[in-house]
Design a protein around this motif. Structure first.
Motif: not given
Length: 232
Positions: A123-136, A141-155
């Motif tokens: 399986w390939m895991v990717a970050l989706a496009p349009g992440r710039e819309a998520h400011v919260f 720290m825009p790298q929190m998208d990667l941190a979040s995806a890493a949590c998914a892989i750890q789960n």
């Protein structure tokens, strides 16, 4: 597998759970999955039952994400020719990494770094496009998208260990080349190739530690109090 003393002591604790606490046995099972999880490189073929694979992906999808952005996307690779092309990309990066390591080149080249053609599932895991819309949570720290995806892989990895399924996270590739191979939309980014499937046995300790490449730091050496470098 020998659990750390702090965890072993839980076995002798009279755990009286509150309204939402786990029982002692359930708590021990969570810690067992954490401490016996391994990044696997050696697979034994076979298959992963569809219902098991669905449970693993569901576990991944229930990971925490900053601003509840859920940036992860999962793409299954079932084409054997595509697997071979991915393996070639990983091998290309493996050789470049070896050169970059200088005096450790030979030691590195003796390590097995992937199980792309051996694992039951890829399986390939990717970050989706349009992440710039998520400011919260990401404005500074825009790298929190990667941190979040890493949590998914750890789960997914912890759930797989509980199911007796091996997982190997491969990140040794040129993301642009992989994105092109999968015809990914602009703005998306591949972050992992996950080799998933049965294994003959789980490593007793992390493979890189087992092979003498590195050792785990002591916990106390990583704990500070009030100011950086001040031991806890």
């Amino acid at each position: 597998m020998t659990l750390p003393s702090e965890i072993k002591r839980m076995e002798c604790t009279d755990n009286k759970p509150g309204a939402k606490a786990f029982s002692a046995a359930e708590t021990q099972a969570v810690y067992r999955a954490i401490f016996e999880r391994r990044d696997m490189r050696h697979f034994s073929g076979g298959s992963v039952a569809p219902d098991v694979m669905r449970r693993l992906l569901t576990a991944a999808h229930h990971a925490p994400s900053v601003g509840f952005m859920q940036p992860w996307r999962f793409l299954r690779v079932t084409d054997s020719a595509l697997r071979l092309r991915l393996k070639a990309l990983v091998e290309q990066e493996r050789l470049l990494t070896a050169k970059a390591l200088g005096e450790r080149e030979d030691s590195f080249m003796r390590l097995k770094v992937e199980g792309i053609c051996d694992a039951a599932e890829l399986w390939m895991v990717a970050l989706a496009p349009g992440r710039e819309a998520h400011v919260f949570g990401r404005r500074t720290m825009p790298q929190m998208d990667l941190a979040s995806a890493a949590c998914a892989i750890q789960n997914l990895s912890l759930a797989a260990r509980a199911e007796g399924v091996g997982i190997g996270w491969v990140s040794m590739f040129d993301p642009l080349a992989v994105a092109t191979l999968f015809n990914m939309p602009e703005g998306s980014t591949p972050i992992a190739l996950l080799c998933i499937g049965p294994v003959h046995t789980f490593y007793d300790e992390p493979m890189l530690q087992q092979e003498g490449w590195a050792t785990r730091c002591t916990l106390d050496s990583l704990l500070f109090e009030n100011t950086w470098g001040q031991a806890l």
